[in-house]
Design an enzyme around this catalytic site. Structure first.
Site, PDB file in Angstrom:
ATOM      1  N   SER A 141       0.975  -1.140   0.138  1.00 46.25           N
ATOM      2  CA  SER A 141      -0.271   0.065   0.367  1.00 46.25           C
ATOM      3  C   SER A 141       1.291   0.973   0.134  1.00 46.25           C
ATOM      4  CB  SER A 141      -0.675   0.298   1.396  1.00 46.25           C
ATOM      5  OG  SER A 141      -1.080   1.330   1.064  1.00 46.25           O
ATOM      6  N   TYR A 154      -1.910  -0.185  10.093  1.00 42.66           N
ATOM      7  CA  TYR A 154      -2.505  -0.211   9.261  1.00 42.66           C
ATOM      8  C   TYR A 154      -0.809  -0.322   8.269  1.00 42.66           C
ATOM      9  CZ  TYR A 154      -3.234  -1.059   4.039  1.00 42.66           C
ATOM     10  OH  TYR A 154      -3.588  -1.598   2.620  1.00 42.66           O
TER      11      TYR A 154
HETATM   12  N1  LIG Z   1      -8.818  -0.481  -1.653  1.00 50.71           N
HETATM   13  C1  LIG Z   1      -7.683  -0.047  -1.627  1.00 50.71           C
HETATM   14  O1  LIG Z   1      -7.703   1.146  -0.926  1.00 50.71           O
HETATM   15  C2  LIG Z   1      -6.662  -0.753  -1.003  1.00 50.71           C
HETATM   16  C3  LIG Z   1      -5.126   0.566  -1.153  1.00 50.71           C
HETATM   17  C4  LIG Z   1      -3.794   0.340  -1.235  1.00 50.71           C
HETATM   18  C5  LIG Z   1      -3.643  -1.897  -0.049  1.00 50.71           C
HETATM   19  N2  LIG Z   1      -4.818  -2.359  -0.077  1.00 50.71           N
HETATM   20  C6  LIG Z   1      -4.843  -3.685  -0.344  1.00 50.71           C
HETATM   21  O2  LIG Z   1      -4.831  -4.392  -0.748  1.00 50.71           O
HETATM   22  C7  LIG Z   1      -5.102  -5.720  -0.257  1.00 50.71           C
HETATM   23  C8  LIG Z   1      -7.095  -6.637  -0.685  1.00 50.71           C
HETATM   24  O3  LIG Z   1      -7.930  -5.262  -0.280  1.00 50.71           O
HETATM   25  P1  LIG Z   1      -8.974  -4.528  -0.859  1.00 50.71           P
HETATM   26  O4  LIG Z   1      -8.728  -3.792  -1.123  1.00 50.71           O
HETATM   27  O5  LIG Z   1      -9.239  -5.142  -1.477  1.00 50.71           O
HETATM   28  O6  LIG Z   1     -10.371  -5.108   0.400  1.00 50.71           O
HETATM   29  P2  LIG Z   1     -11.355  -5.789   0.392  1.00 50.71           P
HETATM   30  O7  LIG Z   1     -12.875  -6.123  -0.626  1.00 50.71           O
HETATM   31  O8  LIG Z   1     -12.246  -6.216   1.482  1.00 50.71           O
HETATM   32  O9  LIG Z   1     -10.644  -7.602   0.163  1.00 50.71           O
HETATM   33  C9  LIG Z   1      -9.871  -8.547   1.186  1.00 50.71           C
HETATM   34  C10 LIG Z   1      -9.633  -9.571   1.287  1.00 50.71           C
HETATM   35  O10 LIG Z   1      -9.396 -10.031   2.045  1.00 50.71           O
HETATM   36  C11 LIG Z   1      -9.440 -11.235   2.689  1.00 50.71           C
HETATM   37  N3  LIG Z   1      -8.814 -11.373   4.161  1.00 50.71           N
HETATM   38  C12 LIG Z   1      -9.007 -11.004   4.740  1.00 50.71           C
HETATM   39  N4  LIG Z   1      -7.995 -11.370   6.114  1.00 50.71           N
HETATM   40  C13 LIG Z   1      -7.892 -12.479   6.033  1.00 50.71           C
HETATM   41  C14 LIG Z   1      -7.459 -13.780   5.885  1.00 50.71           C
HETATM   42  N5  LIG Z   1      -7.117 -13.799   7.743  1.00 50.71           N
HETATM   43  N6  LIG Z   1      -7.314 -14.514   5.438  1.00 50.71           N
HETATM   44  C15 LIG Z   1      -7.961 -15.133   4.191  1.00 50.71           C
HETATM   45  N7  LIG Z   1      -8.632 -13.934   3.446  1.00 50.71           N
HETATM   46  C16 LIG Z   1      -8.687 -12.524   4.482  1.00 50.71           C
HETATM   47  C17 LIG Z   1     -10.643 -10.713   3.183  1.00 50.71           C
HETATM   48  O11 LIG Z   1     -11.579 -11.939   3.032  1.00 50.71           O
HETATM   49  P3  LIG Z   1     -13.570 -12.045   3.369  1.00 50.71           P
HETATM   50  O12 LIG Z   1     -14.161 -11.628   2.551  1.00 50.71           O
HETATM   51  O13 LIG Z   1     -13.638 -13.458   4.258  1.00 50.71           O
HETATM   52  O14 LIG Z   1     -13.426 -10.898   4.753  1.00 50.71           O
HETATM   53  C18 LIG Z   1     -10.959 -10.236   1.419  1.00 50.71           C
HETATM   54  O15 LIG Z   1     -11.497 -11.157   0.152  1.00 50.71           O
HETATM   55  C19 LIG Z   1      -4.572  -5.440   1.140  1.00 50.71           C
HETATM   56  O16 LIG Z   1      -4.532  -5.869   1.623  1.00 50.71           O
HETATM   57  C20 LIG Z   1      -5.440  -4.194   1.263  1.00 50.71           C
HETATM   58  O17 LIG Z   1      -4.336  -3.735   2.701  1.00 50.71           O
HETATM   59  C21 LIG Z   1      -6.451  -1.603  -0.688  1.00 50.71           C
END
Ligand SMILES: NC(=O)c1ccc[n+]([C@@H]2O[C@H](COP(=O)([O-])OP(=O)(O)OC[C@H]3O[C@@H](n4cnc5c(N)ncnc54)[C@H](OP(=O)(O)O)[C@@H]3O)[C@@H](O)[C@H]2O)c1
Length: 280
Positions: A141, A154
């Site tokens: 991130s 985070y």
């Molecule tokens: N969106 C942004 O703006 C942003 C920016 C920078 C970085 N990121 C990073 O992108 C990555 C994906 O996040 P996202 O933005 O796509 O959010 P998201 O839609 O909330 O997806 C997160 C995913 O991680 C899964 N997860 C959480 N804890 C877990 C565990 N213990 N074991 C396996 N799966 C788990 C969730 O599963 P459940 O459905 O079961 O909860 C969900 O499938 C993360 O690492 C986040 O930090 C996001």
């Protein structure tokens, strides 16, 4: 030549879901994992719409189930004979002023965002070492390069991931294994709603930061968030690049934040952020 095999964590929503589809469209056989198979419907629908359902193998995996991870990766390798790409994507965000966050909440943040990615990587390395090839793509991130107010836990977990991955890349380059960090800014996924867990004390009337937290929450809710498909396409293109860079910053906001951090004197920089987030 058999399909290349990609394994991805956190595929039930957001980047993980979209990346599973983009990798499948690029010809990968994708082992798309999620901790609760009851949440697979969105991925199933997206795969059917993109005509790639037969390229996906959806399996249950919680990245904090540390003892089970080596056997899980071994079972994938047994089934497909190889592992070309690991995408460590699963993550969530603990939110709240640092003063209000309990140590156990900080530890839980690290369990998924840092130790989960480390444990998955360690489980994949023996196979990639044997093959003398493999891509390990860490979804970090901008918060891994830049501390962000009210998400210190985070930010700390992503900084740890950055340091660990930078070191690992030096260690495994000569084995033909590529370690890559993807650093998105703000994109519209579930992490802003379902994936944001407020520290238990952060919203209590007793918190000395309550009013600032509420102002900050409104400022963050108003942030523009981009279409996450850009991140999924980037990850799919990195997976196909035989010689990827260490870091890929993605999103104009992320590029702007890093540029300001580098250009401005630090005191001006933090003043600008405090004004923007209304936390003074
Ligand atoms: N969106 C942004 O703006 C942003 C920016 C920078 C970085 N990121 C990073 O992108 C990555 C994906 O996040 P996202 O933005 O796509 O959010 P998201 O839609 O909330 O997806 C997160 C995913 O991680 C899964 N997860 C959480 N804890 C877990 C565990 N213990 N074991 C396996 N799966 C788990 C969730 O599963 P459940 O459905 O079961 O909860 C969900 O499938 C993360 O690492 C986040 O930090 C996001």
């Amino acid at each position: 030549m058999p399909d290349k095999i990609a394994l991805i964590t956190g595929s039930s929503s957001g980047f993980g879901l979209l990346t599973s589809i983009e990798l499948a469209k690029a010809g990968f056989r994708v082992v798309a994992t999620m901790r609760d198979l009851g949440r697979r419907e969105r991925l199933d629908q997206a795969a059917t719409a993109a005509h790639v359902a037969s390229q996906l193998d959806i399996r249950a995996l919680d990245v904090t189930d540390f003892d089970a991870l080596p056997a899980f990766v071994d079972s994938v390798v047994r089934d497909y004979s190889r592992l070309d790409v690991l995408v460590n994507n699963a993550g969530f965000a603990v939110a709240g002023f640092a003063e209000d966050i309990k140590l156990e909440e900080l530890r839980l943040q690290f369990e998924t965002n840092f130790f989960g990615a480390v444990a998955m990587t360690k489980a994949a390395l023996p196979t990639m070492r044997r093959q003398r090839s493999g891509h390990i793509i860490m979804v970090s991130s901008i918060s891994g390069l830049h501390g962000a107010a009210t998400v210190s836990s985070y930010s700390a977990s992503k900084h740890a991931l950055e340091g660990w991955s930078e070191s690992l890349r030096m260690e495994v380059n000569s084995l033909g294994i590529k370690v890559v960090l993807v650093e998105p800014g703000a994109f519209q996924t579930d992490i802003w709603t379902r994936g944001a867990v407020m520290g238990e004390n952060a919203t209590k009337e007793t918190s000395p930061n309550l009013q600032r937290s509420l102002r900050m929450r409104d400022a963050v809710a108003a942030l523009p968030k981009r279409d996450p498909i850009a991140v999924a396409r980037l990850i799919a293109s990195i997976a196909q690049d035989p010689n990827p860079k260490l870091r890929y910053l993605v999103g104009r906001d992320a590029k702007m934040q890093l540029a300001l951090k580098r250009i401005l004197p630090w005191k001006w920089h933090e003043k600008l952020i405090a004004n923007f987030l209304k936390i003074d």
